[in-house]
Design a protein around this motif. Sequence first.
Motif, PDB file in Angstrom:
ATOM      1  N   GLY A 155      44.798  33.905  39.814  1.00 30.83           N
ATOM      2  CA  GLY A 155      44.974  34.978  38.837  1.00 30.83           C
ATOM      3  C   GLY A 155      45.071  36.374  39.416  1.00 30.83           C
ATOM      4  O   GLY A 155      45.331  37.339  38.702  1.00 30.83           O
ATOM      5  N   ILE A 156      44.850  36.519  40.722  1.00 27.41           N
ATOM      6  CA  ILE A 156      44.873  37.857  41.329  1.00 27.41           C
ATOM      7  C   ILE A 156      46.119  38.020  42.195  1.00 27.41           C
ATOM      8  O   ILE A 156      46.370  37.224  43.103  1.00 27.41           O
ATOM      9  CB  ILE A 156      43.607  38.114  42.168  1.00 27.41           C
ATOM     10  CG1 ILE A 156      42.383  38.096  41.249  1.00 27.41           C
ATOM     11  CG2 ILE A 156      43.704  39.449  42.899  1.00 27.41           C
ATOM     12  CD1 ILE A 156      41.069  38.064  41.947  1.00 27.41           C
ATOM     13  N   VAL A 157      46.912  39.037  41.867  1.00 25.95           N
ATOM     14  CA  VAL A 157      48.099  39.370  42.652  1.00 25.95           C
ATOM     15  C   VAL A 157      47.723  40.492  43.620  1.00 25.95           C
ATOM     16  O   VAL A 157      47.161  41.509  43.207  1.00 25.95           O
ATOM     17  CB  VAL A 157      49.250  39.854  41.729  1.00 25.95           C
ATOM     18  CG1 VAL A 157      50.427  40.360  42.557  1.00 25.95           C
ATOM     19  CG2 VAL A 157      49.695  38.727  40.798  1.00 25.95           C
ATOM     20  N   THR A 158      48.031  40.291  44.891  1.00 26.33           N
ATOM     21  CA  THR A 158      47.804  41.342  45.881  1.00 26.33           C
ATOM     22  C   THR A 158      49.168  41.862  46.329  1.00 26.33           C
ATOM     23  O   THR A 158      50.062  41.077  46.660  1.00 26.33           O
ATOM     24  CB  THR A 158      47.028  40.804  47.103  1.00 26.33           C
ATOM     25  OG1 THR A 158      45.808  40.222  46.644  1.00 26.33           O
ATOM     26  CG2 THR A 158      46.693  41.929  48.078  1.00 26.33           C
ATOM     27  N   VAL A 159      49.316  43.191  46.296  1.00 30.32           N
ATOM     28  CA  VAL A 159      50.575  43.822  46.710  1.00 30.32           C
ATOM     29  C   VAL A 159      50.278  44.853  47.792  1.00 30.32           C
ATOM     30  O   VAL A 159      49.137  45.286  47.963  1.00 30.32           O
ATOM     31  CB  VAL A 159      51.290  44.506  45.516  1.00 30.32           C
ATOM     32  CG1 VAL A 159      51.710  43.485  44.468  1.00 30.32           C
ATOM     33  CG2 VAL A 159      50.416  45.585  44.887  1.00 30.32           C
ATOM     34  N   ASN A 160      51.308  45.234  48.506  1.00 31.38           N
ATOM     35  CA  ASN A 160      51.222  46.331  49.473  1.00 31.38           C
ATOM     36  C   ASN A 160      51.988  47.514  48.915  1.00 31.38           C
ATOM     37  O   ASN A 160      53.124  47.350  48.465  1.00 31.38           O
ATOM     38  CB  ASN A 160      51.858  45.935  50.810  1.00 31.38           C
ATOM     39  CG  ASN A 160      50.898  45.161  51.687  1.00 31.38           C
ATOM     40  OD1 ASN A 160      49.723  45.482  51.758  1.00 31.38           O
ATOM     41  ND2 ASN A 160      51.399  44.138  52.343  1.00 31.38           N
ATOM     42  N   LEU A 161      51.393  48.691  48.940  1.00 28.20           N
ATOM     43  CA  LEU A 161      52.095  49.917  48.575  1.00 28.20           C
ATOM     44  C   LEU A 161      52.453  50.638  49.856  1.00 28.20           C
ATOM     45  O   LEU A 161      51.609  50.811  50.734  1.00 28.20           O
ATOM     46  CB  LEU A 161      51.202  50.797  47.691  1.00 28.20           C
ATOM     47  CG  LEU A 161      50.875  50.204  46.323  1.00 28.20           C
ATOM     48  CD1 LEU A 161      49.955  51.133  45.554  1.00 28.20           C
ATOM     49  CD2 LEU A 161      52.133  49.935  45.520  1.00 28.20           C
ATOM     50  N   GLN A 162      53.716  51.066  49.946  1.00 26.95           N
ATOM     51  CA  GLN A 162      54.195  51.652  51.185  1.00 26.95           C
ATOM     52  C   GLN A 162      54.869  52.998  50.930  1.00 26.95           C
ATOM     53  O   GLN A 162      55.185  53.347  49.800  1.00 26.95           O
ATOM     54  CB  GLN A 162      55.200  50.696  51.850  1.00 26.95           C
ATOM     55  CG  GLN A 162      54.627  49.321  52.129  1.00 26.95           C
ATOM     56  CD  GLN A 162      55.678  48.346  52.622  1.00 26.95           C
ATOM     57  OE1 GLN A 162      56.831  48.421  52.229  1.00 26.95           O
ATOM     58  NE2 GLN A 162      55.282  47.422  53.470  1.00 26.95           N
ATOM     59  N   GLY A 163      55.115  53.705  52.028  1.00 30.07           N
ATOM     60  CA  GLY A 163      55.808  54.988  51.931  1.00 30.07           C
ATOM     61  C   GLY A 163      55.001  56.003  51.149  1.00 30.07           C
ATOM     62  O   GLY A 163      53.795  56.127  51.329  1.00 30.07           O
ATOM     63  N   SER A 164      55.664  56.719  50.230  1.00 28.41           N
ATOM     64  CA  SER A 164      54.980  57.780  49.489  1.00 28.41           C
ATOM     65  C   SER A 164      53.900  57.230  48.561  1.00 28.41           C
ATOM     66  O   SER A 164      53.013  57.951  48.134  1.00 28.41           O
ATOM     67  CB  SER A 164      55.988  58.598  48.677  1.00 28.41           C
ATOM     68  OG  SER A 164      56.587  57.770  47.707  1.00 28.41           O
ATOM     69  N   CYS A 165      53.980  55.920  48.229  1.00 27.97           N
ATOM     70  CA  CYS A 165      52.986  55.338  47.312  1.00 27.97           C
ATOM     71  C   CYS A 165      51.620  55.239  47.959  1.00 27.97           C
ATOM     72  O   CYS A 165      50.600  55.272  47.286  1.00 27.97           O
ATOM     73  CB  CYS A 165      53.411  53.935  46.879  1.00 27.97           C
ATOM     74  SG  CYS A 165      54.990  53.910  46.048  1.00 27.97           S
TER      75      CYS A 165
END
Length: 200
Positions: A155-165
């Motif tokens: 149930g847990i989605v892990t994402v990477n935020l890159q650049g200006s985020c």
Amino acid sequence: MSAVSIYAEASPNPESMKFVLNSNLLADGVSVDYPTLEAAANSPLAQELFGFDYVGRVFIAQNFVTVTKNQPELAWTQLIPELRQFLKSYVEAGGPIFLVDPAAEQKAAQAATAGDPTQQEGQIAQKVIDLLDNYVRPAVEQDGGNITFKSYHEGIVTVNLQGSCSGCPSATVTLKSGIENLLKRMVPEVQSVVAEGITV
């Protein structure tokens, strides 16, 4: 090489500036985030940018480079002309952007970290990836950043935020009120979304 034109575009992160080129640096849908000089071993262009003492992070996408400064007291009005001229000269001279194709590198990394999800988790993960690619990534790229899927588990989605985020003051709000709500609505199995790469 034909003349390269570059314009600077502000991003929601006041410390990041997006430099948009009229030529492609990468294939569509591929991007690379370099949070440190050490991480930029594969990119001579990023290494050169880290040579400017105020550059703290470099993000390269299809037709833009997002530079994040590590000295908040410096105004972009002072830095933009220097960075724009450097990028223009470097790309026009045919300087190498990467030593190894990042798309191949990313495929190898994903295969290594994929682990062994159940068939059902694999199907849910694919739905999430499709939603991120079609609905979220285009908007995030407009702001000079990127979002990449890392994993889905229970149930847990892990994402990477890159650049200006990464490090953007509004990233957490966007993640929770925007991305998490979208995924929960479209994929009922998703309970929450967490991000790596947010430095608060």
